[in-house]
Write an enzyme that holds these catalytic residues in place. Sequence first.
Site, PDB file in Angstrom:
ATOM      1  N   THR A  47       0.680  -1.327   0.292  1.00 15.40           N
ATOM      2  CA  THR A  47       0.088  -0.042  -0.855  1.00 15.40           C
ATOM      3  C   THR A  47       0.786   1.386  -0.071  1.00 15.40           C
ATOM      4  O   THR A  47       0.448   2.262  -0.309  1.00 15.40           O
ATOM      5  CB  THR A  47      -1.131   0.156   1.350  1.00 15.40           C
ATOM      6  OG1 THR A  47       0.522   0.037   2.317  1.00 15.40           O
ATOM      7  CG2 THR A  47      -1.595  -0.931   1.516  1.00 15.40           C
ATOM      8  N   ASP A  56      18.282  -0.461   4.028  1.00 15.02           N
ATOM      9  CA  ASP A  56      19.344  -1.434   3.461  1.00 15.02           C
ATOM     10  C   ASP A  56      20.955  -1.330   3.560  1.00 15.02           C
ATOM     11  O   ASP A  56      21.883  -1.753   3.649  1.00 15.02           O
ATOM     12  CB  ASP A  56      18.467  -1.858   1.785  1.00 15.02           C
ATOM     13  CG  ASP A  56      17.281  -2.901   2.486  1.00 15.02           C
ATOM     14  OD1 ASP A  56      17.525  -3.536   4.257  1.00 15.02           O
ATOM     15  OD2 ASP A  56      16.322  -3.312   1.598  1.00 15.02           O
ATOM     16  N   ASP A  99      17.302   1.802  -1.815  1.00 18.78           N
ATOM     17  CA  ASP A  99      16.837   1.633  -0.293  1.00 18.78           C
ATOM     18  C   ASP A  99      17.846   1.656   0.970  1.00 18.78           C
ATOM     19  O   ASP A  99      18.718   1.327   1.032  1.00 18.78           O
ATOM     20  CB  ASP A  99      16.344   0.259   0.066  1.00 18.78           C
ATOM     21  CG  ASP A  99      15.731  -0.400   1.405  1.00 18.78           C
ATOM     22  OD1 ASP A  99      16.239   0.845   2.404  1.00 18.78           O
ATOM     23  OD2 ASP A  99      14.507  -0.326   1.192  1.00 18.78           O
TER      24      ASP A  99
END
Length: 208
Positions: free
Chosen positions: A107, A202, A199
């Site tokens: 989402t 990460d 990211d």
Amino acid sequence: MRNVYESAHPLVKHKLTILRDKATKPKKFRELIREIAILLAYEATRDLALAPTTVETPMGLAPGAFLQEQIGLVPVLRAGLGMVEGVWEMMPGSEVWHIGLFRDERTLKPVQYYNKLPVSPTVQVCIVLDPMLATGGSASATVDILKRWGAQRIKYMGIIAAPEGIQTLHDAHPDVDIHLAAVDEKLNEIGYIVPGLGDAGDRQFGTG
Ligand code: PRP
Ligand code: URA
């Protein structure tokens, strides 16, 4: 847009270029996040209130000034963690209040998992630290949490933003100053900033 500040500083641009590079390893990546956060904090704190004082030097009295307000640094877990240490060193009297949010991959909405704010606010200025402003959902949710807590003045410090994220945060919270190292082109179809840096969590923690 009013109160959105993109750093024009050469050191920020230089360090951001290395940060973006996909060859940059986590140790160097963390170092750069820390350094860019310090440089952005220098710009973001230029309007903090000062209380005048006098200091005794070995040669006599000199006029001086101390920070007047209690500052709260609010790193958003996980990726905001890398921004906090350096900024905290610049303002060691600050309090640090962690907020835990992750984006639901499907989402793209933020899900809160950590918040230990006390009942009443203990700081006068909050500085939210999170390197990536993508859809703006996490930043807006963090500011919502701080406003419900009773925070009066809130600033947001990020490293890279998509225009969509800036718009969302600014529409929801027009009173919040937004300080950034760079505004990028767009979000891709899975909510990542392009060209961005991938990211941020990460890449800091070696979990990608
Ligand atoms: C990243 C980033 C922001 C958020 C931004 O966190 O650090 O918190 O995404 O995206 P948004 O603007 O679309 O909300 P992520 O959810 O990847 O969690 P992590 O830091 O724990 O990896
Ligand atoms: N979170 C990240 O770490 N990177 C992005 O590009 C978007 C959200």
